[in-house]
Scaffold this active site. Sequence first.
Site, PDB file in Angstrom:
ATOM      1  N   CYS A  85       0.828  -1.211   0.000  1.00 36.50           N
ATOM      2  CA  CYS A  85       0.000   0.000   0.000  1.00 36.50           C
ATOM      3  C   CYS A  85       0.864   1.264   0.000  1.00 36.50           C
ATOM      4  CB  CYS A  85      -1.001  -0.054   1.154  1.00 36.50           C
ATOM      5  SG  CYS A  85      -2.325   1.156   0.951  1.00 36.50           S
ATOM      6  N   ASP A 246     -22.813  -6.316  17.108  1.00 32.62           N
ATOM      7  CA  ASP A 246     -23.002  -5.342  18.194  1.00 32.62           C
ATOM      8  C   ASP A 246     -22.577  -6.040  19.486  1.00 32.62           C
ATOM      9  OD1 ASP A 246     -24.088  -3.704  16.306  1.00 32.62           O
ATOM     10  OD2 ASP A 246     -26.131  -3.783  17.060  1.00 32.62           O
ATOM     11  N   ASP A 411     -26.977   6.719  12.657  1.00 35.70           N
ATOM     12  CA  ASP A 411     -28.122   6.069  13.305  1.00 35.70           C
ATOM     13  C   ASP A 411     -29.366   6.953  13.152  1.00 35.70           C
ATOM     14  OD1 ASP A 411     -26.526   3.929  14.443  1.00 35.70           O
ATOM     15  OD2 ASP A 411     -25.751   5.389  15.870  1.00 35.70           O
TER      16      ASP A 411
END
Length: 562
Positions: A85, A246, A411
Amino acid sequence: MSASEQKLYLLDYGAGNVRSLLNAVEKLGHRIEYIKTVEDFAQADKIIFPGVGAFGYAMRALKSSGFAEPLKAYIASGRPLMGICVGMQVLFEGSDESPSEPGLGVFEGRVELFDKRLKSVPHMGWNAAQVVHQENALTSAVPEIGEDSRYYFVHSYAVPYTGVGAQRGYVHSATRYVDQAVVSSVWSRNVFATQFHPEKSGAAGLALLQSFIERDLVRPPSSAGELRTPEDIDSALTVRVIACLDVRANDQGDLVVTKGDQYDVRESADMGGDVRNLGKPVDLAKRYYDEGADEIAFLNITSFRNLPFRDTPMLEVLRQASRSIFVPLTIGGGVRDSVDPDGEHVWPAVQVAGEYFRSGADKVSIGSDAVYAAERYWQRKAEGQEPLDGSTAIEQIAERYGRQAVVISVDPRRVYVNTPEDANDHHVIRTAFPGPNGEQYCWYQCTVKGGREGRDTDVRQLVMACEALGAGEILLNCMDKDGTNSGYDIELISDTKAAVSIPVIASSGAGKPEHFAEVVEQTAVEAVLAAGIFHRREVPIAAVKSYMQEQGIPIRSAEDGV
Ligand code: 1PR
């Protein structure tokens, strides 16, 4: 000398996630040491240089550590080097990313910013690396790039592939990203380098690393022949399928993967009211890697506010997960300036992110703090001030680790209105799914603190500000859809996709394979994410991918998985 006798070194300049590379090398059964002093260059038989972050930061760090000249001398000595990279980019003469900072100049050419007009930037995801020497017998090159393999790319800058001039002497493979063909690996004598991340590219990437470590570099003799033209390089970028976990402590204090229904993670009262427990974070993440997930996201949904940050269990989750998972890992939750419970130890957000990267994360996602940052951005603009003042977590993390490392987790929830004028100047859409009182319009309100507090900011305001501040990707949840299995909120996603030129991940509501294909076809998102259906084993990742493939959507196949 056998691979076990050789001394393998890693050249780190302190940016981003090098733990993945260490883990990948260990997984392959080898030892690798850090270059700590200039003298270590003399000891090294092979060096891997895993650049992450920004070009200018990398060059300055190489110079200030005194490693730039020893690195050049090492290369001149003919011993093998593998750059990754930014570790490939700094081998060129310079980059648009930091015009005043010259590169090492091992290869002729410059690194340029991708053209954003026809595509999202960064180029983020799994793409092919096509060997440009047409007559090469691929099998006789070491390291060998798999013709049908996909590798993980994440970069905003690249060397355009021309296939003429000096490039004839060093380009090994090229990759197409929509309208642009770019150099994806270079190779000249003892120097081999990739724009993509082998340590994050599943089985295909590990095989490439293994051949660099265990074998001598061999370039086939036919490399003087015809090169593919840029037009010969085909588009092969796949849509990413992401599993999201989560994570929080349950009432017994154990760290569990949970899943909400519209963000409520507790069972109903008649079921006992406990936090839903769907498994252990590392075990579940490993399962998804084995099943072919292209990326895994952990969201720490309680942020463990009562612990010193260094003791947060998420750091250990990342350390363990990154030992056996070789696809990108995102971590979110609590990425903001914070203070330990002793009231003394202050953690600027950029340090919080740094700990996560050192523990194995490739990206951090920012939720609440991004909303506050966006609000300040628009306020400063309204007051006629420069909106970018370098003070936000987004700016600081992007500057230090590169914008590809900063994901914004949104959210939002729907707010229905009868007319656009009722929306208090918020960006409104006309919806095909009217509200409870027949309202024909809605806007999407951003929330903070896991959906507990609504703000006077809409999703458009949030994503546009965050892109300007330096975010690299949007993880677009939707509270109304979360856990419902009723499909993604296509209206929200297509509206948001149109507002930014960074990649967007569709999230919330997936219930069956058709939902994934539908959202990709209708919104052109770069990635699709789901949680509940994977955790509950209702739909395997492989079933999602094969359905998408049947619909003509490019995906990374299972053979490339692990
Ligand atoms: O505000 O920076 O500390 O970040 C907190 C993070 O935790 C945010 O990314 C926020 O989305 C997340 N979070 C907080 N509370 C909850 C909750 O559920 N009570 N989880 C929560 C959000 C939503 C998705 C979910 C998709 C797909 N989870 O990521 O995985 O909706 O679900 P589905 O496929 O089952 O429908 P900060």
